[in-house]
Design a protein around this motif. Structure first.
Motif, mmCIF file in Angstrom:
data_model
loop_
_atom_site.group_PDB
_atom_site.id
_atom_site.type_symbol
_atom_site.label_atom_id
_atom_site.label_comp_id
_atom_site.label_asym_id
_atom_site.label_seq_id
_atom_site.Cartn_x
_atom_site.Cartn_y
_atom_site.Cartn_z
ATOM 1 N N GLU A 225 2.861 12.126 10.755
ATOM 2 C CA GLU A 225 1.444 11.846 10.525
ATOM 3 C C GLU A 225 0.911 12.647 9.339
ATOM 4 O O GLU A 225 1.182 13.843 9.196
ATOM 5 N N GLU B 64 -2.165 17.954 1.974
ATOM 6 C CA GLU B 64 -2.825 18.109 3.271
ATOM 7 C C GLU B 64 -2.879 19.579 3.687
ATOM 8 O O GLU B 64 -3.851 20.037 4.296
ATOM 9 N N LYS C 141 -2.886 12.902 7.148
ATOM 10 C CA LYS C 141 -4.275 12.431 7.069
ATOM 11 C C LYS C 141 -4.440 11.478 5.896
ATOM 12 O O LYS C 141 -3.917 11.714 4.815
ATOM 13 N N ASP C 142 -5.208 10.423 6.129
ATOM 14 C CA ASP C 142 -5.304 9.377 5.117
ATOM 15 C C ASP C 142 -5.867 9.884 3.805
ATOM 16 O O ASP C 142 -5.455 9.441 2.726
ATOM 17 N N ASP C 143 -6.786 10.836 3.854
ATOM 18 C CA ASP C 143 -7.385 11.315 2.610
ATOM 19 C C ASP C 143 -6.440 12.229 1.821
ATOM 20 O O ASP C 143 -6.735 12.599 0.684
ATOM 21 N N THR D 264 -0.272 8.199 -3.379
ATOM 22 C CA THR D 264 0.670 7.100 -3.558
ATOM 23 C C THR D 264 0.501 6.443 -4.921
ATOM 24 O O THR D 264 -0.612 6.346 -5.453
ATOM 25 N N ARG E 257 1.707 4.282 4.217
ATOM 26 C CA ARG E 257 0.834 3.401 4.998
ATOM 27 C C ARG E 257 1.593 2.189 5.547
ATOM 28 O O ARG E 257 1.295 1.724 6.652
ATOM 29 N N SER F 66 2.033 14.473 -0.567
ATOM 30 C CA SER F 66 0.913 14.218 0.353
ATOM 31 C C SER F 66 0.812 15.314 1.405
ATOM 32 O O SER F 66 -0.287 15.783 1.726
ATOM 33 N N ARG G 198 3.868 3.662 8.535
ATOM 34 C CA ARG G 198 3.228 4.800 9.196
ATOM 35 C C ARG G 198 3.785 5.067 10.598
ATOM 36 O O ARG G 198 3.900 6.219 11.028
ATOM 37 N N ASP H 42 0.796 -1.222 0.000
ATOM 38 C CA ASP H 42 0.000 0.000 0.000
ATOM 39 C C ASP H 42 0.833 1.278 0.000
ATOM 40 O O ASP H 42 0.331 2.343 0.370
ATOM 41 N N VAL I 221 -3.144 11.258 1.504
ATOM 42 C CA VAL I 221 -2.066 10.380 1.030
ATOM 43 C C VAL I 221 -2.158 10.207 -0.487
ATOM 44 O O VAL I 221 -3.188 9.804 -1.034
#
Length: 356
Positions: A22, A80, A24-26, A30, A14, A76, A17, A10, A28
């Protein structure tokens, strides 16, 4: 028979991690970079004897170089923070990677490259990914200076390796070496251009060591091209020259990080000639079937030099990072190889040439 791993790889953010800042996942972004192979060199024993040689082939990242590890982090984080555009100075691989990740993030990419000093394979990538490519009448260091000034005054995010998130992503290469090998190598050899990679690998090794994941640390062995060796010389090089365009940098941005890696690990930063780089470039392709770009071969050229100088001992384990794929610079491959033999479509004549 049971599967040893469930789910798809992934990407480095991820997958690692716990060891990365840190995000935020939204945010990322990749292309599933990382998880590149650690390939044992089986045909180089005539050169290295009983030294175990492993090749970390970063040319198998999505855009064909190690830059993707850091770029997933930098883009990323920029995403963010709400950035709409990124910019970089580049000798080639950074521009390709920045352009690809910006495209994936729905962002604009601007790249400044030295006119005439970028391999066409890399230039074509940046163009295809939709970046605005600007070829300047100057070298990489001048391009980087301009990028710094732009990002200090305008809403564009710099994604060169002086962006700390680049180093964070690139350190994951060291994590993978340890996990694939089961321990740290005795020595780790890398090409040194802007010096972000040797800085990052050392950071990664130290973090795994401090967390008791590995019990020893490697000596970091960095190699510049002789005509572009500011760290070796101890001063910037105003007009760097080398066939290895990816490390054609006269004033590395991560100079201090490279010195720290050398001093803390007990390693070295040395130089290899263009002829030594080309020799290693050919050896890897013809003996191991691994096609890397010329700058990548500086790591194996350095390892060959150290073996000949008696630095490497039997039983040592060395890892050589091959930073980019050979298809990045097809002109260098063609110019360094025997020309194709022209022959008529006649089996007898073909067999004669084959000496069969």
């Amino acid at each position: 028979m049971q599967l040893t791993r469930k789910g798809l790889w992934d990407g480095v953010i991820r997958e690692f991690r716990d060891f990365l800042p840190e995000i935020k996942d939204d945010a990322v972004t990749t292309l599933k970079e990382g998880n590149t192979p650690l390939i044992e060199a089986v045909n180089l024993k005539s050169i290295f004897g009983n030294v175990r040689v492993l090749l970390k082939f970063e040319g198998l990242n999505p855009t064909g170089s190690f830059k993707d590890r850091g770029m997933t982090m930098a883009v990323s984080k920029a995403r963010e923070e709400g950035a709409r555009a990124v910019i970089c100075a580049s000798t080639g691989n950074t521009s390709a990677s920045a352009s690809a990740y910006a495209a994936a993030a729905g962002m604009k990419a601007y790249v400044l490259v030295p006119d005439g000093s970028i391999a066409l394979g890399k230039l074509s990538q940046a163009m295809m990914h939709g970046a605005m490519v600007m070829q300047i009448k100057g070298n990489f260091d001048e391009a980087l200076s301009i990028v710094k000034e732009i990002t200090a005054n305008y809403p564009v995010k710099m994604v060169n390796s002086i962006n700390p998130f680049r180093i964070e992503g690139q350190k994951t290469g060291a994590f993978e070496v340890c996990e694939h090998l089961g321990h740290a190598p005795t020595y780790h050899f890398l090409p040194v251009g802007n010096a972000g990679n040797i800085t990052a690998y050392w950071k990664g090794y130290r973090e795994y060591y401090q967390n008791d994941i590995i019990s020893s640390l490697p000596k970091m062995m960095g190699f510049q091209a002789e005509g572009s060796a500011p760290i070796v010389l101890g001063h910037p090089v105003e007009n760097p020259q080398t066939i290895a365009t990816a490390i054609k940098i006269g004033n590395p941005a991560s100079w201090e990080g490279a010195l720290k890696a050398r001093e803390e690990s007990g390693g070295i930063i040395d130089a290899v000639s263009d002829s030594e780089i080309i020799e290693a470039y050919r050896v890897l392709s013809s003996m191991e079937g691994i096609f890397c770009e010329p700058a990548s071969a500086a790591s194996i050229a350095g390892a060959i030099k150290m073996k000949r100088n008696g630095v490497l001992n039997e039983g040592d384990t060395i890892v050589c990072t091959l930073t980019g794929h050979g298809l990045k610079d097809p002109d260098a491959a063609i110019n360094s190889s025997p020309k194709p033999v022209k022959v008529q479509a006649d089996i007898k004549k073909i067999l004669k040439i084959m000496k069969l």
